[in-house]
Design an enzyme around this catalytic site. Sequence first.
Site, PDB file in Angstrom:
ATOM      1  N   PHE A  84      27.720  66.522 -42.921  1.00  0.00           N
ATOM      2  CA  PHE A  84      26.294  66.383 -42.518  1.00  0.00           C
ATOM      3  C   PHE A  84      26.415  65.637 -41.324  1.00  0.00           C
ATOM      4  CE2 PHE A  84      25.548  67.212 -46.944  1.00  0.00           C
ATOM      5  CZ  PHE A  84      24.268  67.605 -47.095  1.00  0.00           C
ATOM      6  N   VAL A  97      31.234  63.212 -41.540  1.00  0.00           N
ATOM      7  CA  VAL A  97      31.800  63.886 -40.609  1.00  0.00           C
ATOM      8  C   VAL A  97      32.309  62.916 -39.260  1.00  0.00           C
ATOM      9  CG1 VAL A  97      29.559  63.513 -39.306  1.00  0.00           C
ATOM     10  CG2 VAL A  97      30.730  65.654 -38.841  1.00  0.00           C
ATOM     11  N   GLU A 107      27.063  56.848 -53.225  1.00  0.00           N
ATOM     12  CA  GLU A 107      28.459  56.443 -53.346  1.00  0.00           C
ATOM     13  C   GLU A 107      28.395  55.848 -54.888  1.00  0.00           C
ATOM     14  OE1 GLU A 107      31.740  55.140 -50.908  1.00  0.00           O
ATOM     15  OE2 GLU A 107      31.072  53.357 -51.603  1.00  0.00           O
TER      16      GLU A 107
END
Length: 341
Positions: free
Chosen positions: A109, A200, A291
């Site tokens: 992303f 990313v 997470e």
Amino acid sequence: MDKDQGKTGGVKGYFPKSTLYVMGCTTLLCFSFGYIWNMSNGPCLDTPIKIFSTVKMIYTKPQILKPPRSDVLMMTPWFAPIVWEGTYNSEILNEQFRQRNVTVGLTVFAIKKYVVFLKTFLETAETYLMVGHRVNYYIFTDRPEEVPKVALKEGRNVVVLQVQNYPRWQEISMRRMEMLSLFSQQRFINEVSYLVCVDVDMRFNDQVGVEILSDLFGTLHPGFYTAERRSFTYEHRPASQAYVPSDEGDFYYAGGFFGGTVTEVYKLTKKCHEAIMVDKANGIEAIWQEESHLNKYFLYHKPTKILSPEYLWDDNLGRPEILKKRRFLAVPKNHAAIRNK
């Protein structure tokens, strides 16, 4: 009819021997024709196994009484391997996955200013990621015009998927689960065999290959791989769908590197997204957003393979001796300058 006629005239006296001979030949011809037809119209469950041409490989014989490493845990209590350098043979694994004709999907992303990390990410991926295998890079971004052009090897493709952004980086982070589940169901299932979902703002620094692939895999968080359970930053508020009791938990997994088959990733991301939406409706946000939900999922749906911190490392943590490789590294950045911009 004589009750003993069957002993000399045929089966139970109904068919003479000449008739049985003709029936037997006809049956044999039918089976032969059926076998030829099946072979010409594709494989079936009863089709003989095709003999593949094999590649001869020379490698050291595994030694039952001599484990490749004794300084780290290599197997979980539920028999899932933990992948460290020195615990596998990449040549054997590459040949196995080549025979299966596997295509891997890598998702990232790049929302808002995070698009600036794409060039380094893609260039290093082309050097180190799944070398010799087909890869689709799925880039979720709100700035498709800023996706850089990077030279790709044969069998590698960049697929840009435009998505909206959100004002808060926490919201963007949580929405990843929604997008991954949606596209897994609508697209990925038809295009790739496995999905690898990563952050990313990273760069590949060493080989990351098919050794990571399994039905469902997670990665040990570099900040907690030696920590005791009581130190894990799970969500401990019972009101949250990500809640993990203080006396439970195997490992603390990083949200920045997980994956598996498309089917298993769909199940994971769908479940996490639904849990996030329940929390949102109740005015709760888990301590570490998606997470936290990932860790809750892995607690009750055990990964079939676990990646060591080699696969997600930050050099700010130093270079411990057990870390023979630093395969995927955090890129130094000013978080305040990138987030919410």
